[in-house]
Design an enzyme around this catalytic site. Sequence first.
Site, PDB file in Angstrom:
ATOM      1  N   HIS A 209      17.191 -11.372   0.061  1.00  0.00           N
ATOM      2  CA  HIS A 209      16.808 -10.968  -1.393  1.00  0.00           C
ATOM      3  C   HIS A 209      17.385 -12.349  -2.371  1.00  0.00           C
ATOM      4  CE1 HIS A 209      15.690  -7.594  -4.142  1.00  0.00           C
ATOM      5  NE2 HIS A 209      15.494  -8.594  -4.823  1.00  0.00           N
TER       6      HIS A 209
ATOM      7  N   ARG B 178       9.087  -5.609  -2.869  1.00  0.00           N
ATOM      8  CA  ARG B 178      10.448  -4.521  -2.441  1.00  0.00           C
ATOM      9  C   ARG B 178       9.949  -4.199  -1.067  1.00  0.00           C
ATOM     10  NH1 ARG B 178      12.796  -6.551  -6.142  1.00  0.00           N
ATOM     11  NH2 ARG B 178      13.643  -5.398  -8.140  1.00  0.00           N
TER      12      ARG B 178
END
Length: 313
Positions: free
Chosen positions: A276, A228
């Site tokens: 992502h 993350r």
Amino acid sequence: MSQLKPHVYFNSSMDSADDWRDALATEFKEFKFSVGDDVEDPDSVDVAIVWTLPEMGFEQFTNLRAILSLGAGVNQLDPKRLPANVPLARLVDATLTRMMVDYAKTAVYRYHRKFHLFERRSRQSSWIYIPPTLTDTTSVGILGLGELGAEIALALRLEGFEVLGWSRTPKALDGIETFTGRDGLQTMVGRSDIVINILPLTEETRNIFSRDLFQYFRECAYFINMGRGMHVVEADLLEAIEAGRVEAATLDVSTVEPLPDDHPFWNHPDILITPHVAGTSIPMTAVPCIAENIRRALAGARLSQQVDRERGY
Ligand code: NDP
Ligand code: OXD
């Protein structure tokens, strides 16, 4: 095909509700499917399948038996807005795992075989011979040895890389040297040519890649972030690159996504941004895991991959 007739609620800013409805239809003959903020009878919803929380939260879902994340991570679901008594599970799916392994290998090989330099040299019409080396000359340190990290570690080991790994609790993985604790982490990054992050985001792991840790990196190490964005203090990463502590970074995730247009990571010669995409949940392959948890929730059984709310993952 299950004879159960669950009322399933769906909310995601990323995933297609239609694709998930079609996928669930392969598992349940009859089911009710409600999407987004437009739910007529929230008190009859049995299970919520979500990537993001609905704006209205779950207060009106008074009979909810489970919340199932569409991702392997759950940090995007603000824990303060989740009903404390409803079990939460994350998604572990073999297809997603394979994609994550592929991404890690691609990013590792790009540095190991110096493609990042050849890409730049190509733009400069510059033929400079850099002799290739075998994989066993490159060490890869992995933060996180869970469902994804362990598979990535074993796959890279199979390719011949020297692989090191760090986790909260001790691990035994064939051919992989493992570490725990802060000292173990400092030792591991100091021995890694390439550092991969695949930790979950928790209070303990937030900002773990800061100046404090970069100082222990091997000179000219490569950094790959598949976890993350909030694991990284972005200014400290830029400083570490500037200082030559980190030679280059591949970042699949960022603190703010999409990465803002004026962010210094864009156009940085030593940073590769991927949006992502390291892994994603494909409805038709992930639906058996979701369906299994719907059945467990309706039976009042413990969910598979149930999140420990205290621990945060
Ligand atoms: P798991 O829960 O299976 O594994 C987490 C690992 O991290 C475990 O080894 C755990 O240690 C370790 N860990 C957690 N907290 C700490 C800590 N404080 N110190 C040291 N180690 C710690 O998760 P997954 O492998 O399934 O997924 C990891 C993350 O990957 C997800 O949370 C998500 O953020 C990210 N992800 C990113 C994707 C992308 O496309 N970029 C796609 C999918 C996931 P222990 O084993 O001892 O518990
Ligand atoms: C996940 C992700 O957590 O896509 O699955 O990041």
